[in-house]
Scaffold this motif. Structure first.
Motif, PDB file in Angstrom:
ATOM      1  N   VAL A 290      42.928  41.934  46.327  1.00  0.00           N
ATOM      2  CA  VAL A 290      41.757  41.059  46.360  1.00  0.00           C
ATOM      3  C   VAL A 290      40.531  41.789  46.895  1.00  0.00           C
ATOM      4  N   ARG A 294      39.373  43.970  43.878  1.00  0.00           N
ATOM      5  CA  ARG A 294      38.639  42.785  43.408  1.00  0.00           C
ATOM      6  C   ARG A 294      39.392  42.048  42.293  1.00  0.00           C
ATOM      7  N   MET A 295      40.676  41.808  42.533  1.00  0.00           N
ATOM      8  CA  MET A 295      41.507  41.100  41.575  1.00  0.00           C
ATOM      9  C   MET A 295      41.683  39.648  41.991  1.00  0.00           C
ATOM     10  N   SER A 296      42.238  38.836  41.100  1.00  0.00           N
ATOM     11  CA  SER A 296      42.522  37.440  41.418  1.00  0.00           C
ATOM     12  C   SER A 296      43.680  37.361  42.411  1.00  0.00           C
ATOM     13  N   ARG A 363      39.341  35.734  40.379  1.00  0.00           N
ATOM     14  CA  ARG A 363      38.496  36.753  41.016  1.00  0.00           C
ATOM     15  C   ARG A 363      37.014  36.392  40.954  1.00  0.00           C
TER      16      ARG A 363
END
Length: 380
Positions: A290, A294-296, A363
């Motif tokens: 995350v 910067r991922m969901s 995200r």
């Protein structure tokens, strides 16, 4: 156009003034101070600039009529003082701006109004329409109804969010301090900081605490400047006595240069206006996904859920040590999440149905909270 010229040439301005710049030590509205400020703003408004005035002073203005000698500490008395003082404050602005043939409109906001998207949009539309009609909106926190959980805490942050809300060209923060200094300005040798282009310009700077009757201080003003400049809005911080020079682009106070990023309204709201309604505790791998990539956020990376919240609410995402590292808009109710923890979305879809083949938080609905000097993260 660069630097202070952006303030001088701005066609839409947000001006924030603090309580101590408007009131006497006894808490009464200082008519001369209000008129002096309105002289500057009225002249600029008549020259064609749209102005939103974010004004503190409601609680302070209520102290005198209620016979209080100091700002009350309990919330109920603060709200009572705000109820009385807000009318006094707006009446004074109404009379003062009338000297320039200008009308004012009162807009009272709480942090909850920024957190709820429908309220957020309504506030945006109302302010835009007031400006179209030639009105000077006078914005204040709605201290009469705000609770500790839904307070901005100071009007500096409110002003920065309003500047973003109305797509202001510049913001001016007026206080009883004429600039940001590299030390206590009451001490010999303190030097005015003329420009701030990034966090490195503030390294080692001592920031003072709150003033006489307000709730803010230099810390909140710098935080507000960071919010505004992060949204591309330049900021001048100076004393109310220097308002005319500041609006004219003169080298007074401290100028905060805007950054290159222009986040969407929703993400700015999520980072700076929203308060987490609950917490999701992430394992180290999920934190890396995350924050680092910067991922969901997927259910497999969550180890614990805290609080009561509904789908669409903001929640804080905490690392293994319990420190919030991000905030996001969750896709599930709190009661649904425990059964999802540690499981892949494919497994959940096979077991519970295709509607569960989705992330806990997408995200695009996540903001990273910046770390402070102690390593803890905060939404400033």
């Amino acid at each position: 156009m660069a630097g202070r010229d952006r303030v001088q040439e701005a066609s839409r301005l947000v001006v924030k003034v603090g309580s101590s710049s408007l009131t006497t030590p006894q808490g009464m509205i200082d008519v001369d101070r209000v008129d002096a400020l309105v002289d500057v703003l009225g002249a600029r408004r008549r020259a064609g600039t749209q102005i939103v005035l974010v004004s503190s002073g409601a609680i302070a203005a209520g102290l005198g009529p209620l016979g209080l000698r100091a700002r009350p500490k309990d919330l109920a008395t603060q709200q009572a003082a705000a109820s009385v003082g807000q009318g006094v404050l707006v009446a004074r602005y109404t009379s003062s701006f009338a000297r320039y043939g200008l009308r004012v409109g009162q807009v009272l906001l709480t942090a909850d109004d920024m957190m709820r998207r429908s309220h957020h949009r309504n506030a945006q539309r109302t302010l835009a329409r007031l400006l179209e009609l030639g009105i000077v909106p006078v914005v204040n926190e709605n201290d009469t109804v705000a609770t500790d959980e839904i307070r901005f805490g100071d009007n500096d942050r409110l002003a920065a969010l309003v500047a973003h809300l109305i797509h202001a060209d510049a913001m001016v923060l007026l206080s009883d301090v004429d600039a940001l200094y590299d030390g206590d300005p009451r001490r010999e040798g303190a030097t005015r900081i003329t420009d701030v282009r990034g966090p490195e310009d503030l390294e080692g700077v001592e920031l003072g605490t709150s003033g006489r009757v307000g709730t803010g201080g230099m810390i909140t003003k710098v935080q507000a400047a960071r919010i505004a400049t992060g949204a591309g809005v330049p900021v001048v911080l100076t004393a109310a006595a220097h308002a005319a020079q500041a609006l004219a682009g003169v080298d007074v106070g401290t100028f905060f240069h805007p950054g290159g990023r222009h986040p969407g309204t929703r993400l700015l709201w999520l980072a700076h206006a929203a308060t987490g309604r609950g917490r999701l505790h992430l394992d180290a791998g999920a934190v890396d996904a995350v924050v680092g990539r910067r991922m969901s956020l997927l259910p497999a990376g969550v180890v614990k859920v805290e609080g009561e919240f509904a789908a669409g609410d903001p929640v804080d995402l905490c690392g293994p040590h319990g420190i919030p590292v991000a905030r996001g808009l969750v896709n599930y109710d709190a009661a649904e999440i425990p059964d999802l923890l540690g499981r892949s979305t494919r497994e959940l879809a096979n077991t519970l149905g295709p509607e569960y083949e989705r992330e806990l938080i997408h995200r695009d609905d996540i903001v990273i909270l910046e770390p402070d000097s102690n390593g803890a993260r905060r939404n400033v």
